[in-house]
Scaffold this motif. Structure first.
Motif, mmCIF file in Angstrom:
data_model
loop_
_atom_site.group_PDB
_atom_site.id
_atom_site.type_symbol
_atom_site.label_atom_id
_atom_site.label_comp_id
_atom_site.label_asym_id
_atom_site.label_seq_id
_atom_site.Cartn_x
_atom_site.Cartn_y
_atom_site.Cartn_z
ATOM 1 N N VAL A 69 0.846 -1.200 0.000
ATOM 2 C CA VAL A 69 0.000 0.000 0.000
ATOM 3 C C VAL A 69 0.882 1.250 0.000
ATOM 4 O O VAL A 69 0.639 2.187 -0.768
ATOM 5 C CB VAL A 69 -0.971 0.004 1.207
ATOM 6 N N LEU A 70 1.912 1.252 0.839
ATOM 7 C CA LEU A 70 2.832 2.390 0.877
ATOM 8 C C LEU A 70 3.542 2.562 -0.463
ATOM 9 O O LEU A 70 3.681 3.680 -0.964
ATOM 10 C CB LEU A 70 3.858 2.209 1.998
ATOM 11 N N PHE A 71 3.963 1.450 -1.051
ATOM 12 C CA PHE A 71 4.634 1.501 -2.354
ATOM 13 C C PHE A 71 3.704 2.078 -3.420
ATOM 14 O O PHE A 71 4.116 2.918 -4.230
ATOM 15 C CB PHE A 71 5.130 0.109 -2.732
ATOM 16 N N ALA A 72 2.440 1.663 -3.413
ATOM 17 C CA ALA A 72 1.473 2.198 -4.376
ATOM 18 C C ALA A 72 1.313 3.706 -4.184
ATOM 19 O O ALA A 72 1.262 4.467 -5.161
ATOM 20 C CB ALA A 72 0.127 1.492 -4.219
ATOM 21 N N TYR A 73 1.266 4.145 -2.932
ATOM 22 C CA TYR A 73 1.109 5.570 -2.658
ATOM 23 C C TYR A 73 2.345 6.359 -3.111
ATOM 24 O O TYR A 73 2.216 7.444 -3.672
ATOM 25 C CB TYR A 73 0.828 5.803 -1.171
ATOM 26 N N VAL A 74 3.523 5.798 -2.905
ATOM 27 C CA VAL A 74 4.757 6.466 -3.337
ATOM 28 C C VAL A 74 4.789 6.573 -4.862
ATOM 29 O O VAL A 74 5.194 7.607 -5.416
ATOM 30 C CB VAL A 74 5.995 5.719 -2.789
ATOM 31 N N ILE A 75 4.348 5.519 -5.554
ATOM 32 C CA ILE A 75 4.288 5.560 -7.022
ATOM 33 C C ILE A 75 3.328 6.665 -7.467
ATOM 34 O O ILE A 75 3.629 7.436 -8.384
ATOM 35 C CB ILE A 75 3.847 4.198 -7.598
ATOM 36 N N ALA A 76 2.172 6.756 -6.805
ATOM 37 C CA ALA A 76 1.200 7.795 -7.159
ATOM 38 C C ALA A 76 1.774 9.182 -6.889
ATOM 39 O O ALA A 76 1.584 10.108 -7.696
ATOM 40 C CB ALA A 76 -0.096 7.575 -6.381
ATOM 41 N N CYS A 77 2.500 9.339 -5.784
ATOM 42 C CA CYS A 77 3.143 10.636 -5.485
ATOM 43 C C CYS A 77 4.172 10.994 -6.559
ATOM 44 O O CYS A 77 4.224 12.135 -7.020
ATOM 45 C CB CYS A 77 3.828 10.588 -4.114
ATOM 46 N N ALA A 78 4.975 10.015 -6.945
ATOM 47 C CA ALA A 78 5.989 10.259 -7.977
ATOM 48 C C ALA A 78 5.335 10.635 -9.301
ATOM 49 O O ALA A 78 5.817 11.536 -10.009
ATOM 50 C CB ALA A 78 6.861 9.019 -8.152
ATOM 51 N N LYS A 79 4.227 9.969 -9.627
ATOM 52 C CA LYS A 79 3.518 10.277 -10.871
ATOM 53 C C LYS A 79 3.018 11.725 -10.866
ATOM 54 O O LYS A 79 3.230 12.468 -11.830
ATOM 55 C CB LYS A 79 2.341 9.312 -11.060
ATOM 56 N N VAL A 80 2.365 12.119 -9.781
ATOM 57 C CA VAL A 80 1.817 13.472 -9.689
ATOM 58 C C VAL A 80 2.946 14.503 -9.739
ATOM 59 O O VAL A 80 2.848 15.506 -10.458
ATOM 60 C CB VAL A 80 0.966 13.627 -8.407
ATOM 61 N N ALA A 81 4.034 14.248 -9.008
ATOM 62 C CA ALA A 81 5.156 15.191 -8.999
ATOM 63 C C ALA A 81 5.775 15.329 -10.385
ATOM 64 O O ALA A 81 6.071 16.445 -10.836
ATOM 65 C CB ALA A 81 6.204 14.728 -7.985
ATOM 66 N N LEU A 82 5.969 14.211 -11.070
ATOM 67 C CA LEU A 82 6.547 14.274 -12.418
ATOM 68 C C LEU A 82 5.629 14.988 -13.399
ATOM 69 O O LEU A 82 6.087 15.789 -14.221
ATOM 70 C CB LEU A 82 6.825 12.857 -12.929
ATOM 71 N N LEU A 83 4.334 14.698 -13.329
ATOM 72 C CA LEU A 83 3.390 15.360 -14.236
ATOM 73 C C LEU A 83 3.336 16.865 -13.977
ATOM 74 O O LEU A 83 3.225 17.652 -14.915
ATOM 75 C CB LEU A 83 2.004 14.728 -14.123
ATOM 76 N N SER A 87 4.549 19.675 -16.671
ATOM 77 C CA SER A 87 3.583 20.714 -17.059
ATOM 78 C C SER A 87 4.079 22.117 -16.759
ATOM 79 O O SER A 87 3.410 23.093 -17.099
ATOM 80 C CB SER A 87 2.250 20.476 -16.345
ATOM 81 N N GLY A 88 5.224 22.220 -16.070
ATOM 82 C CA GLY A 88 5.776 23.536 -15.797
ATOM 83 C C GLY A 88 5.389 24.107 -14.450
ATOM 84 O O GLY A 88 5.666 25.272 -14.168
ATOM 85 N N TYR A 89 4.751 23.317 -13.601
ATOM 86 C CA TYR A 89 4.367 23.778 -12.270
ATOM 87 C C TYR A 89 5.401 23.321 -11.253
ATOM 88 O O TYR A 89 5.999 22.256 -11.391
ATOM 89 C CB TYR A 89 2.996 23.235 -11.866
ATOM 90 N N ALA A 90 5.563 24.107 -10.209
ATOM 91 C CA ALA A 90 6.466 23.712 -9.129
ATOM 92 C C ALA A 90 5.728 22.677 -8.266
ATOM 93 O O ALA A 90 4.600 22.929 -7.829
ATOM 94 C CB ALA A 90 6.844 24.917 -8.283
ATOM 95 N N PRO A 91 6.332 21.516 -8.043
ATOM 96 C CA PRO A 91 5.673 20.498 -7.223
ATOM 97 C C PRO A 91 5.446 20.993 -5.795
ATOM 98 O O PRO A 91 6.386 21.385 -5.110
ATOM 99 C CB PRO A 91 6.643 19.320 -7.237
ATOM 100 N N ASP A 92 4.204 21.021 -5.374
ATOM 101 C CA ASP A 92 3.808 21.428 -4.029
ATOM 102 C C ASP A 92 3.456 20.164 -3.250
ATOM 103 O O ASP A 92 2.705 19.316 -3.736
ATOM 104 C CB ASP A 92 2.605 22.369 -4.121
ATOM 105 N N VAL A 93 3.987 20.033 -2.041
ATOM 106 C CA VAL A 93 3.804 18.813 -1.246
ATOM 107 C C VAL A 93 2.327 18.525 -1.015
ATOM 108 O O VAL A 93 1.877 17.376 -1.161
ATOM 109 C CB VAL A 93 4.561 18.918 0.106
ATOM 110 N N GLN A 94 1.558 19.529 -0.680
ATOM 111 C CA GLN A 94 0.131 19.329 -0.415
ATOM 112 C C GLN A 94 -0.609 18.851 -1.673
ATOM 113 O O GLN A 94 -1.437 17.945 -1.608
ATOM 114 C CB GLN A 94 -0.489 20.623 0.106
#
Length: 177
Positions: A69-83, A87-94
């Protein structure tokens, strides 16, 4: 701009495919699917290099493999951060944390939808034993059996898959509206 869209598509596709495999591992463990099934072996071999070491550090909670479950969440976080970065946006933690949760929910709904559709199609064309169909049966039967108890087959047609798909689409619209 077109290169960013193409790169965004590639990132989205690769992360979604691997995220589905990790989510499939979690689901297979929850329903106690046959470990020796070829589909199970495929999923385990793709996820074990990361999940195996994590499982030594992160204990499961009941039947839930918290490492996966943690691994899946980390993958999702990495996906959102990369996208966001592409897209030219600064990755915001929230934004990443919330976006990862939404990404996981969407992937769960998408995976459920496709597995149900594939199972329905295989039930029409499959003749004899098929290991993939057996794995899909093990995954979906816990959700379909209660529906079949309420609405039995009508004229030999099992409507439980259609009813579950409609229910899942309703939930998806309700959640993401």
């Amino acid at each position: 701009m077109a290169n960013q869209s193409a790169l965004g598509f590639l990132i989205d596709t690769v992360f979604n495919l691997y995220l589905m495999v990790v989510l499939l591992r979690i689901w297979m463990q929850l329903v106690k699917a046959d470990f020796y099934n070829p589909l199970s072996q495929f999923v385990v071999k793709l996820t074990h290099p990361v999940v195996g070491p994590l499982r030594r550090v992160i204990p499961p909670l009941g039947n839930v493999d918290t490492a996966s479950v943690l691994f899946a969440y980390v993958i999702a976080c990495a996906k959102v951060a990369l996208l966001l970065t592409v897209s030219g946006y600064a990755p915001d933690v929230q934004v990443i944390v919330v976006g990862a949760g939404i990404t996981l929910l969407k992937q769960i709904f998408s995976m459920l939808f496709w597995i149900l559709v594939i199972r329905a199609i295989l039930s029409w064309v499959s003749q004899g034993y098929n290991p993939i169909e057996a794995a899909l049966h093990q995954l979906t039967e816990p959700m379909l059996a209660p529906i079949r108890r309420v609405i039995p087959s009508i004229g030999g047609l099992d409507l439980s898959v259609v009813i579950l798909l409609i229910g899942l689409q309703f939930l998806q619209v309700l959640i993401f509206q």
